[in-house]
Design a protein around this motif. Structure first.
Motif, PDB file in Angstrom:
ATOM      1  N   ASP A   1       0.829  -1.206   0.000  1.00  0.00           N
ATOM      2  CA  ASP A   1       0.000   0.000   0.000  1.00  0.00           C
ATOM      3  C   ASP A   1       0.865   1.258   0.000  1.00  0.00           C
ATOM      4  O   ASP A   1       0.585   2.214  -0.731  1.00  0.00           O
ATOM      5  CB  ASP A   1      -0.925   0.015   1.231  1.00  0.00           C
ATOM      6  CG  ASP A   1      -1.773   1.265   1.265  1.00  0.00           C
ATOM      7  OD1 ASP A   1      -2.653   1.398   0.397  1.00  0.00           O
ATOM      8  OD2 ASP A   1      -1.527   2.141   2.121  1.00  0.00           O
TER       9      ASP A   1
ATOM     10  N   ARG B   1       0.772   4.003  -2.876  1.00  0.00           N
ATOM     11  CA  ARG B   1       0.473   5.415  -2.598  1.00  0.00           C
ATOM     12  C   ARG B   1       1.628   6.315  -3.058  1.00  0.00           C
ATOM     13  O   ARG B   1       1.402   7.390  -3.612  1.00  0.00           O
ATOM     14  CB  ARG B   1       0.269   5.629  -1.085  1.00  0.00           C
ATOM     15  CG  ARG B   1      -1.069   5.145  -0.555  1.00  0.00           C
ATOM     16  CD  ARG B   1      -1.057   5.330   0.958  1.00  0.00           C
ATOM     17  NE  ARG B   1      -2.245   4.831   1.613  1.00  0.00           N
ATOM     18  CZ  ARG B   1      -3.275   5.595   1.981  1.00  0.00           C
ATOM     19  NH1 ARG B   1      -3.272   6.889   1.739  1.00  0.00           N
ATOM     20  NH2 ARG B   1      -4.314   5.066   2.607  1.00  0.00           N
TER      21      ARG B   1
ATOM     22  N   THR C   1      -9.583  -1.811   5.404  1.00  0.00           N
ATOM     23  CA  THR C   1     -10.058  -0.433   5.543  1.00  0.00           C
ATOM     24  C   THR C   1      -9.462   0.193   6.810  1.00  0.00           C
ATOM     25  O   THR C   1      -8.990   1.329   6.790  1.00  0.00           O
ATOM     26  CB  THR C   1     -11.606  -0.402   5.619  1.00  0.00           C
ATOM     27  OG1 THR C   1     -12.104  -1.034   4.444  1.00  0.00           O
ATOM     28  CG2 THR C   1     -12.151   1.009   5.696  1.00  0.00           C
TER      29      THR C   1
ATOM     30  N   GLY D   1      -6.103   1.369   6.239  1.00  0.00           N
ATOM     31  CA  GLY D   1      -5.944   2.385   5.185  1.00  0.00           C
ATOM     32  C   GLY D   1      -5.390   1.837   3.887  1.00  0.00           C
ATOM     33  O   GLY D   1      -4.667   2.529   3.163  1.00  0.00           O
TER      34      GLY D   1
ATOM     35  N   THR E   1      -5.274   0.957   0.150  1.00  0.00           N
ATOM     36  CA  THR E   1      -5.950   1.568  -1.004  1.00  0.00           C
ATOM     37  C   THR E   1      -5.848   0.671  -2.242  1.00  0.00           C
ATOM     38  O   THR E   1      -5.334   1.087  -3.272  1.00  0.00           O
ATOM     39  CB  THR E   1      -5.331   2.938  -1.322  1.00  0.00           C
ATOM     40  OG1 THR E   1      -3.904   2.742  -1.485  1.00  0.00           O
ATOM     41  CG2 THR E   1      -5.574   3.951  -0.230  1.00  0.00           C
TER      42      THR E   1
ATOM     43  N   ASP F   1      -1.604   4.627  12.327  1.00  0.00           N
ATOM     44  CA  ASP F   1      -0.278   4.976  11.818  1.00  0.00           C
ATOM     45  C   ASP F   1       0.845   4.418  12.685  1.00  0.00           C
ATOM     46  O   ASP F   1       1.956   4.198  12.188  1.00  0.00           O
ATOM     47  CB  ASP F   1      -0.147   6.494  11.643  1.00  0.00           C
ATOM     48  CG  ASP F   1      -0.758   6.932  10.308  1.00  0.00           C
ATOM     49  OD1 ASP F   1      -1.256   6.057   9.572  1.00  0.00           O
ATOM     50  OD2 ASP F   1      -0.736   8.135  10.016  1.00  0.00           O
TER      51      ASP F   1
ATOM     52  N   ARG G   1       1.096   0.991  11.154  1.00  0.00           N
ATOM     53  CA  ARG G   1       1.722   1.092   9.827  1.00  0.00           C
ATOM     54  C   ARG G   1       3.214   1.404   9.976  1.00  0.00           C
ATOM     55  O   ARG G   1       4.058   0.820   9.302  1.00  0.00           O
ATOM     56  CB  ARG G   1       1.043   2.194   8.976  1.00  0.00           C
ATOM     57  CG  ARG G   1      -0.307   1.800   8.402  1.00  0.00           C
ATOM     58  CD  ARG G   1      -0.926   2.963   7.598  1.00  0.00           C
ATOM     59  NE  ARG G   1      -0.214   3.230   6.354  1.00  0.00           N
ATOM     60  CZ  ARG G   1      -0.633   2.897   5.135  1.00  0.00           C
ATOM     61  NH1 ARG G   1      -1.785   2.278   4.978  1.00  0.00           N
ATOM     62  NH2 ARG G   1       0.075   3.198   4.068  1.00  0.00           N
TER      63      ARG G   1
ATOM     64  N   THR H   1      -2.691   9.259   7.766  1.00  0.00           N
ATOM     65  CA  THR H   1      -3.504   9.929   8.782  1.00  0.00           C
ATOM     66  C   THR H   1      -2.686  11.012   9.483  1.00  0.00           C
ATOM     67  O   THR H   1      -3.192  12.099   9.789  1.00  0.00           O
ATOM     68  CB  THR H   1      -3.980   8.891   9.829  1.00  0.00           C
ATOM     69  OG1 THR H   1      -4.493   7.770   9.117  1.00  0.00           O
ATOM     70  CG2 THR H   1      -5.032   9.443  10.742  1.00  0.00           C
TER      71      THR H   1
END
Ligand code: MSP
Length: 506
Positions: free
Chosen positions: A30, A34, A83, A86, A88, A318, A321, A464
């Motif tokens: 991801d 991004r 989701t 986050g 995408t 975050d 992540r 975020t």
């Protein structure tokens, strides 16, 4: 025309709740997706689920529901998890999707018609939990080399894919495309342990269960797992199932990110399938290491995991992540513990980044009523900091290209460390007392601009956090090529703690 970037994760077995190890690949993919989007690429990011096979069939039987009902529930839950993290993705492919099934049937038929798949008899060792066939020589102490469990002798009519026919072509390809498999250690392992000893033809159908894609011309067979699973990377783009616009645009894939134990399938079976279909090969297969707990892979069977949403709810998306992207040297194994997650969050995110943003906005409120001051004459100290800030985007870019995400993040956190040091060196509270207003303006401006600059670089990794920083700075300009896009006169919003220090014994 836009540059394109096609990135995939493996498709996951929906055989229970997902653990933090599964989130690892997906969060990395991801972040890269991004990053590429931010940099003007037209990105297609694929993830999904690998839903067929005897394991799923048995689990559904135990619960007294159909396999489809069983996987539907897990897929819904998985999508919720993605989701929450986050993720995408552009498509979530399921191997039970009609278009995927059609592609698999058409690939199987095409390979059969051209003689690359033939009917024979399968005799071999089978590991049920891993759904893997092994040759005698691959067994370790007579047991499955992947999970160490018992294997069973099986004899049945089956279709085979002629891997042996493509051995030479594959070897040549690997020699002439040194970047195809990374890290290099995994490439050597594939060549020396699997390819050089000689490729045996691969059993690609089963008759002992029926939860799979039926072979269209011989319905008592279902397509065996790897042809079904690997085809997802092209079925998702419409190959041999109708509209192939996406296929024309995005194939070959730029990057398949996979765990180290499935590099073998992605760098032997998959290239050979593509060679047989006369299609170009993906540009790169990257085999990452595992997140481990006490040296063992985190797994559902060993009960050493929590639902990742517990960590997300407790520490924030975050923080999770960041840990996944930063902690593990990419390519190697890394240790996951809640203590390590807390230490990373407190160290880099709360103490360095959170503290900096909080202090700087606080000073701007105190000395300038929360209005961004102007930047006056710069001295060497300022220039040094600004020079580093301006170099961050290219350091990040180089490391993302090398797939060294920890190094990319380190470069950004280093900017924030330098900012904290800059505060210690410039002593804004002393400047305020001395009434060196012009100098104080410059210092606060530089700090706010660095925070902004770092936030833009952080955006693909910690979206975020990026949003929260931009909200606090009351800005929307993301131009990272310039330092001074933060407009003097901007009125800052209320400061909000980005990452509170976690005080918890685990
Ligand atoms: N269904 C196959 C993949 C087919 S791809 C055409 C599969 N599924 S899986 O659910 O078992 O694993 C999916 C991915 O998760 C693999 O890349 C695997 O390495 C990764 N991980 C599972 N546990 C992991 C850790 N503990 N740490 C890091 N990655 C881990 O294989």
């Amino acid at each position: 025309m836009n540059k394109k970037f096609y990135i995939t994760t493996p498709i996951y077995y929906p055989s229970g709740t997902f653990h933090i190890g599964h989130c690892y690949t997906t969060v990395i993919a991801d972040a890269i997706a991004r990053y590429k989007r931010e940099n003007g690429y037209d990105v297609f990011f694929l993830t999904g689920t690998d839903e067929h096979g005897i394991k799923i069939q048995k689990k559904a039987e135990e619960k007294g529901i159909t396999p489809k009902e069983y996987v539907d529930a897990i897929v819904a839950d998985t999508k919720e998890l993605w989701t929450a993290l986050g993720i995408t993705y552009d498509r979530f492919i399921r191997t039970t999707d009609d278009d995927h099934v059609l592609t698999v049937q058409n690939i199987f038929k095409k390979l059969y018609d051209q003689g690359d798949i033939y009917k024979g008899e399968y005799k071999g060792k089978y590991c049920t939990p891993c759904e893997s066939f092994w040759t005698e020589s691959q067994l370790v102490d007579g047991k499955c080399p992947d999970c160490g469990r018992e294997v069973y002798e099986i004899t049945e009519e089956a279709y085979f894919l002629k891997l042996s026919k493509y051995q030479k072509q594959l070897e040549e390809y690997l020699e002439t495309h040194p970047d195809f498999i990374e890290p290099i250690s995994r490439k050597n392992e594939m060549i020396n342990n699997f390819i050089k000893p000689g490729l045996e033809d691969l059993c690609v159908s089963r008759t002992s269960f029926n939860w799979g894609v039926p072979v269209s011309f011989d319905e008592k067979h279902v397509v065996y797992v790897w042809i079904d699973a690997l085809s997802n990377y092209i079925s998702a783009l419409g190959y041999l199932n109708g509209n192939d616009d996406l296929f024309k645009k995005f194939w070959p894939a730029d990057l398949h990110i996979v765990g180290k134990e499935i590099v073998r399938f992605h760098t032997i079976i998959w290239p050979i399938m593509l060679m047989a279909l006369n299609l170009p090969l993906p540009k790169k297969v990257f085999g990452h290491g595992w997140l481990v707990i006490d040296g063992g892979k985190i797994s559902k069977s060993s009960n050493n995991y929590k639902d990742p949403r517990e960590y997300i709810n407790e520490y924030g998306v975050d923080a999770v992540r960041y840990f996944l992207l930063r902690e593990v040297p990419f390519g190697s194994d890394g240790n996951f513990t809640e203590e390590a997650l807390i230490a990373r969050t407190n160290g880099d995110l709360a103490n360095v980044l959170g503290n900096l943003v909080n202090r700087t906005i606080g000073m701007c409120k105190k000395y300038f009523d929360g209005v961004v001051p102007k930047q006056n004459e710069l001295n060497d100290l300022d220039n040094e900091l600004i020079k580093y800030a301006l170099s961050v985007p290219s350091i990040v870019g180089e490391n993302v290209d090398k797939l060294d995400i920890p190094a990319a993040l380190e470069a950004i956190i280093e900017l924030y460390r330098k900012c904290n040091k800059y505060i210690d060196e410039t002593l804004p509270w002393v400047l305020a007392k001395e009434e060196s207003k012009e100098r104080l303006e410059t210092v606060i401006y530089n700090l706010l601009a660095c925070i902004k600059h770092g936030a833009v670089a952080l955006k693909p990794f910690l979206p975020t956090t990026f949003e929260s920083i931009f909200e606090q700075l009351n800005i929307s300009d993301e131009d990272i090529s310039k330092f001074d896009t933060l407009k003097p006169g901007t009125v800052l919003n209320e400061a909000k703690p980005l990452f509170a220090r976690i005080q918890k014994d685990v």
